[in-house]
Design a protein around this motif. Structure first.
Motif, PDB file in Angstrom:
ATOM      1  N   CYS A  63       0.843  -1.198   0.000  1.00 52.63           N
ATOM      2  CA  CYS A  63       0.000   0.000   0.000  1.00 52.63           C
ATOM      3  C   CYS A  63       0.876   1.246   0.000  1.00 52.63           C
ATOM      4  O   CYS A  63       2.009   1.209   0.472  1.00 52.63           O
ATOM      5  CB  CYS A  63      -0.878   0.048   1.245  1.00 52.63           C
ATOM      6  SG  CYS A  63      -2.121  -1.240   1.306  1.00 52.63           S
ATOM      7  N   LYS A  66       0.086   4.238   5.232  1.00 57.13           N
ATOM      8  CA  LYS A  66      -0.644   3.658   6.356  1.00 57.13           C
ATOM      9  C   LYS A  66      -1.773   4.595   6.767  1.00 57.13           C
ATOM     10  O   LYS A  66      -1.576   5.803   6.865  1.00 57.13           O
ATOM     11  CB  LYS A  66       0.311   3.447   7.535  1.00 57.13           C
ATOM     12  CG  LYS A  66      -0.320   2.757   8.713  1.00 57.13           C
ATOM     13  CD  LYS A  66       0.707   2.533   9.808  1.00 57.13           C
ATOM     14  CE  LYS A  66       0.090   1.837  10.998  1.00 57.13           C
ATOM     15  NZ  LYS A  66       1.081   1.643  12.068  1.00 57.13           N
ATOM     16  N   TYR A  71      -5.028   1.129   2.466  1.00 62.46           N
ATOM     17  CA  TYR A  71      -4.519   0.392   3.628  1.00 62.46           C
ATOM     18  C   TYR A  71      -5.668  -0.141   4.484  1.00 62.46           C
ATOM     19  O   TYR A  71      -5.677  -1.316   4.873  1.00 62.46           O
ATOM     20  CB  TYR A  71      -3.606   1.310   4.444  1.00 62.46           C
ATOM     21  CG  TYR A  71      -3.167   0.740   5.762  1.00 62.46           C
ATOM     22  CD1 TYR A  71      -2.056  -0.086   5.842  1.00 62.46           C
ATOM     23  CD2 TYR A  71      -3.860   1.021   6.947  1.00 62.46           C
ATOM     24  CE1 TYR A  71      -1.635  -0.610   7.062  1.00 62.46           C
ATOM     25  CE2 TYR A  71      -3.450   0.496   8.155  1.00 62.46           C
ATOM     26  CZ  TYR A  71      -2.339  -0.312   8.210  1.00 62.46           C
ATOM     27  OH  TYR A  71      -1.943  -0.835   9.406  1.00 62.46           O
ATOM     28  N   THR A  87       3.214  -1.416   4.011  1.00 59.66           N
ATOM     29  CA  THR A  87       2.880  -0.051   3.639  1.00 59.66           C
ATOM     30  C   THR A  87       4.142   0.754   3.336  1.00 59.66           C
ATOM     31  O   THR A  87       5.243   0.355   3.716  1.00 59.66           O
ATOM     32  CB  THR A  87       2.048   0.623   4.758  1.00 59.66           C
ATOM     33  OG1 THR A  87       1.600   1.890   4.323  1.00 59.66           O
ATOM     34  CG2 THR A  87       2.838   0.762   6.019  1.00 59.66           C
TER      35      THR A  87
END
Length: 144
Positions: A63, A66, A71, A87
């Motif tokens: 991702c 965060k 996410y 992330t």
């Protein structure tokens, strides 16, 4: 081979995938799903769920940041699907992972590579006059 899913706000993940393939060549089992402006979190989560449902084997989900919708959507889907969530994805991280990923590499090995500080690609470069002149070396062939 470990599946890879890239999630981001806007086309960042698709751009990363395109750049990754430009540098290391075509990749199998790597997917990108962008969150479009105005798209509902439920709709986005459903798209991610559809892709995860089709994946066979181990998966790593990368991702952009965060706490954002990509996410949070992935985190919500951890209740239904088994995958590793990382992330802060960036191009050096994905290059590091893609260049070692093969039929035998494990999620744990790829996770360790992704999280290694050498995969961050963050460095202050002093280009002031009088500084030492060095050329950066990006080579996938470690013998060069």
């Amino acid at each position: 081979m470990v599946n890879i899913l890239l999630l981001s706000h806007g086309p960042f993940c698709e751009g990363l995938l395109a750049s990754l393939q430009m540098i290391v060549g075509p990749q199998k089992q790597i997917y990108a799903i962008q969150l479009h402006p105005g798209q509902s979190p439920d709709d986005y989560r459903d798209k991610i769920s559809d892709v995860l449902a089709e994946m066979v084997g181990d998966t790593i989900v990368f991702c952009d940041i965060k706490g954002g919708t990509p996410y949070n959507s992935a985190g919500f889907l951890k209740n239904k699907y088994s995958f590793t969530l990382i992330t802060g994805m960036n191009l050096p991280m994905l290059i590091s992972v893609a260049t070692v990923r093969n039929e035998k590499t494990t999620v744990k090995e790829l996770t360790n590579i992704a999280l290694d500080k050498m995969s961050a690609g963050i460095e202050l470069i002093n280009l002031s006059l009088g500084g030492e002149r060095k050329h950066a070396k990006l080579s996938l062939n470690k013998n060069r």
